[in-house]
Design a protein around this motif. Structure first.
Motif, short mmCIF file in Angstrom:
data_model
loop_
_atom_site.label_atom_id
_atom_site.label_comp_id
_atom_site.label_asym_id
_atom_site.label_seq_id
_atom_site.Cartn_x
_atom_site.Cartn_y
_atom_site.Cartn_z
N GLN A 1 -15.54 27.40 46.89
CA GLN A 1 -15.15 28.11 45.80
C GLN A 1 -14.66 29.25 46.33
O GLN A 1 -14.66 29.58 47.59
CB GLN A 1 -16.30 28.07 45.07
CG GLN A 1 -16.79 26.95 44.20
CD GLN A 1 -18.00 26.44 44.88
OE1 GLN A 1 -18.50 26.48 45.79
NE2 GLN A 1 -18.23 25.79 43.79
N ARG B 1 -16.63 26.91 39.46
CA ARG B 1 -15.16 27.42 39.92
C ARG B 1 -15.09 28.11 40.58
O ARG B 1 -14.45 27.65 41.63
CB ARG B 1 -14.53 27.60 38.11
CG ARG B 1 -13.23 27.96 38.69
CD ARG B 1 -12.91 27.73 37.16
NE ARG B 1 -11.12 28.30 37.62
CZ ARG B 1 -10.66 29.05 36.88
NH1 ARG B 1 -9.85 27.77 35.26
NH2 ARG B 1 -8.57 29.54 36.81
N SER C 1 -15.11 23.23 34.86
CA SER C 1 -16.36 24.87 35.73
C SER C 1 -16.48 25.90 35.12
O SER C 1 -15.68 26.20 34.59
CB SER C 1 -16.20 24.37 37.01
OG SER C 1 -14.84 24.56 37.56
#
Length: 241
Positions: free
Chosen positions: A183, A136, A111
């Motif tokens: 995230q 991410r 990611s």
């Protein structure tokens, strides 16, 4: 989209003094040379991919100084390939999301960390919400999280060029923000930002958000040595051991 009935939060536009102080941006860029030794001692990267997204009316060129520094630290740096950011949020957030998917696929599912300057930060936040498997972490620099262009000093220009209703746009921004994402997110802001009202850059929607104040102009946020140091530290602290 889940409809939220709470009213959008209200913030202030930048003060006249903050607008006038935007002229110091070139000096902030020049200060990088004075802080080169300190910046060279920042924590080294772990090779993760980072995608840089420029602000309104800017292109990837504006992100090259930061990208060069992050590459020096040891990160894989990618650029948005949006061309000039003209403020087409609905289409550009999908382009950023698909770019993340492409990078993740290229790197066998790894990611991507997104760093967005100003409106570029809006695109990163929306990409994180819509493409959670490919994103991410998010770091934003002077991003108008609240109100869209309403609490900016260039709001009238943006409204005229994009032919939007500012009140409807503000509500849409609020509803999207209320959905949130999982995230890690860091919002770097300055109380002397002359383009985006600083209160609008504070993320109060996501409980995991880390809001960090710096001393900078808006136009200097992406080339400010204090900001670069904070980005390096944030990336280091979010490593997966």
């Amino acid at each position: 989209m889940t409809i939220q009935h709470s009213p959008p939060p209200q913030c202030k536009k930048p003060s006249l003094l903050s607008i006038l102080l935007e002229v110091r941006a070139p000096f902030e860029f020049a200060a990088i040379g004075l802080h080169a030794h300190t910046l060279s001692k920042a924590p080294k990267g772990d090779g993760r991919p980072i995608l840089l997204v420029p602000g309104y009316q800017a292109s990837d060129t504006s992100m090259k100084p930061l990208g060069t520094y992050l590459h020096y630290l040891g990160y894989q740096v990618y650029y948005s390939q949006l061309g000039r950011n003209k403020g087409q949020v609905n289409s550009d957030m999908l382009r950023v999301g698909r770019r993340c998917e492409e990078i993740a696929e290229e790197l066998n599912g790894q990611s991507v960390t997104l760093i967005g300057w100003s409106l570029g930060g809006v695109l990163t936040r929306e990409a994180a919400r819509l493409y959670p498997k490919s994103v991410r972490e998010i770091i934003t620099l002077g991003t108008p999280i609240k109100g869209g262009p309403k609490f900016t000093s260039i709001g009238k220009q943006y409204i005229a060029l994009n032919k939007i209703d500012i009140d409807s746009f503000e509500i849409d921004v609020h509803q999207r923000n209320c959905i949130g994402f999982d995230q890690a997110v860091t919002s770097i802001y300055s109380k002397t930002d002359g383009v985006v009202g600083w209160q609008a850059s504070i993320d109060t929607y996501n409980p995991q958000a880390n809001n960090i104040e710096v001393v900078s102009s808006h136009l200097g946020l992406g080339v400010n040595p204090q900001v670069w140091k904070l980005i390096a530290e944030t990336l280091h602290n979010s490593r997966v051991n």
